[in-house]
Write a protein that holds these residues in place. Structure first.
Motif, PDB file in Angstrom:
ATOM      1  N   GLN A 155       0.838  -1.187   0.000  1.00  0.00           N
ATOM      2  CA  GLN A 155       0.000   0.000   0.000  1.00  0.00           C
ATOM      3  C   GLN A 155       0.879   1.246   0.000  1.00  0.00           C
ATOM      4  N   GLN A 156       0.610   2.135  -0.946  1.00  0.00           N
ATOM      5  CA  GLN A 156       1.325   3.411  -0.972  1.00  0.00           C
ATOM      6  C   GLN A 156       0.790   4.279   0.164  1.00  0.00           C
ATOM      7  N   SER A 157       1.668   4.699   1.062  1.00  0.00           N
ATOM      8  CA  SER A 157       1.253   5.384   2.284  1.00  0.00           C
ATOM      9  C   SER A 157       2.018   6.687   2.442  1.00  0.00           C
ATOM     10  N   LEU A 158       1.379   7.610   3.144  1.00  0.00           N
ATOM     11  CA  LEU A 158       1.993   8.893   3.458  1.00  0.00           C
ATOM     12  C   LEU A 158       2.089   9.013   4.970  1.00  0.00           C
ATOM     13  N   LEU A 159       3.323   9.079   5.483  1.00  0.00           N
ATOM     14  CA  LEU A 159       3.561   9.232   6.911  1.00  0.00           C
ATOM     15  C   LEU A 159       3.732  10.713   7.231  1.00  0.00           C
TER      16      LEU A 159
END
Length: 399
Positions: free
Chosen positions: A108-112
């Motif tokens: 999953q492409q995620s933004l932290l």
């Protein structure tokens, strides 16, 4: 005294008998600015405990005086209130930082997201001198401790080193429990040297752990630690009982970061304990948790004190509806005979007999190919590890 990163300092003070209104002084060094809570409990020699008295306070960075020739400790990075945004399926799953995963994991492409280190100062744009010295001039490392699906080993990876912004876009695997920390760098990034994880206990400036686990459909999953309550409050029969959220998160972070056979202590107070099956059924007190390998050695918990006891413990994963979402462990018969961790996916094929031996995982198969192709390689890497005969090919087997 408890810091915001869930680290706890305990100290017992012996009070002389027969002295009423006795006063005493207690002090402890504070490692960094942040939120603290001091809990005072009186305990008799028979193990009887009073209700706790709690004092909570916030220590600002400017409260740390500057010493000549010394820099004031910087404030620890903090995750944002909504620290993870799932953007959708990742375009590529070839991420060498996590090693090789089997077909049970999607990416999953995620933004932290996290706050700047100097957030919260209201005294002007420049900030106090002590806070300006604590800004992350060398950036922040994003470190991830995790366990592969069905594995009983803990791993760590540096997702990015020396990040100067307050965000990071990264592909994260599904069905993988993760503990992410922000670590303040003390020196610039050296591009010629591979970064090693530095989020272990004892590091001076790091964030609290961000616990994360996602399903293949991007649904957030929740780890649940339970204890077989041999002694319960309210006369409830022995049964499995879930730990409160704070203690649950402490155990999950330690399980991911410290590995098997590690020990961690925690405390349950009156406010953590429920009655008649509501909340945690364990009696108040100090407990020590020992992590097993989930194959031969089970997790266990021990209540400390004169009336202590030992009980079994277990970990499960729940979805948003409270249903069990745990993946099965890889059995000993299915695990790779080299790493003893991942599932067997590759077979050593023998041209003379037309058969093969399903023996290793994909990562160990790649290491075998590399070693076998090296001139002058040792004989063991040029033979099948099961029968010790030469092999003609190392083939992926789809089951």
């Amino acid at each position: 005294a408890a810091h915001r990163d869930n680290s706890v300092l305990r100290e017992r003070i012996l009070v002389p008998m027969g002295r009423a209104q006795w006063r005493f002084d207690w002090s402890a060094p504070l490692p960094a600015p942040g939120n603290y809570a001091v809990e005072i409990v009186a305990e008799s020699t028979a193990g009887q405990r009073s209700s706790p008295v709690v004092l909570a306070f916030d220590v600002r960075p400017e409260a740390f005086p500057r010493r000549e020739g010394c820099e004031v400790a910087a404030a620890a990075p903090q995750w944002a209130e909504e620290a993870v945004l799932i953007l959708g399926p990742a375009i590529t799953t070839d991420d060498t930082r996590f090693g090789e995963f089997d077909e049970t994991s999607n990416w999953q492409q995620s933004l932290l997201l996290w706050h700047d280190v100097d957030q919260g100062w209201q005294g002007g744009s420049e900030g106090p001198p002590s806070l300006r010295r604590g800004r992350p001039e060398n950036g922040i490392d994003v470190v991830c401790c995790y366990r592969r699906p069905g594995s009983n080993l803990a791993h760590a990876a540096v997702l990015s080193a020396g990040v100067s912004a307050s965000r990071l876009q990264v592909a994260l695997p599904s069905n993988v429990p993760m503990s992410l920390r922000l670590v303040l760098r003390s020196e610039p990034v050296d591009l010629t040297v591979a970064e090693k994880p530095t989020a272990k206990r004892g590091h001076k400036v790091r964030s609290e752990p961000l616990l994360l686990m996602m399903s293949n459909t991007s649904e957030h999953l929740r780890p649940l630690w339970e204890v077989w309550a041999r002694q319960t409050v309210g006369g409830v029969p022995p049964q499995w009982t879930a730990l409160p959220e704070l203690q649950n998160n402490i155990l999950e972070a330690s399980w991911l970061e410290d590995g098997n056979m590690a020990k961690v202590q925690f405390e349950l107070s009156e406010r953590n304990v429920g009655e008649s099956g509501e909340g945690c059924l364990l009696p108040p007190g100090h407990y020590e948790f020992t992590f097993g390998d989930e194959r031969q050695i089970q997790h266990s918990v021990r209540r400390l004190g004169m009336s202590g006891w030992t009980a079994k413990a277990r970990r499960s994963v729940r979805d948003a509806l409270g249903e069990d979402a745990s993946l099965p462990m890889v059995s000993a018969e299915e695990s790779c005979i080299i790493c003893m961790e991942r599932k067997r996916t590759h077979a050593f094929m023998h041209a003379d007999t037309g058969d093969g031996h399903l023996a290793v995982c994909g990562e160990c198969a790649g290491a075998y190919r590399t070693e076998a192709a090296t001139p002058g390689a040792a004989r063991p890497v040029r033979t099948c590890p099961v029968c010790r005969r030469g092999f003609s090919a190392l083939q992926r087997i789809y089951q």
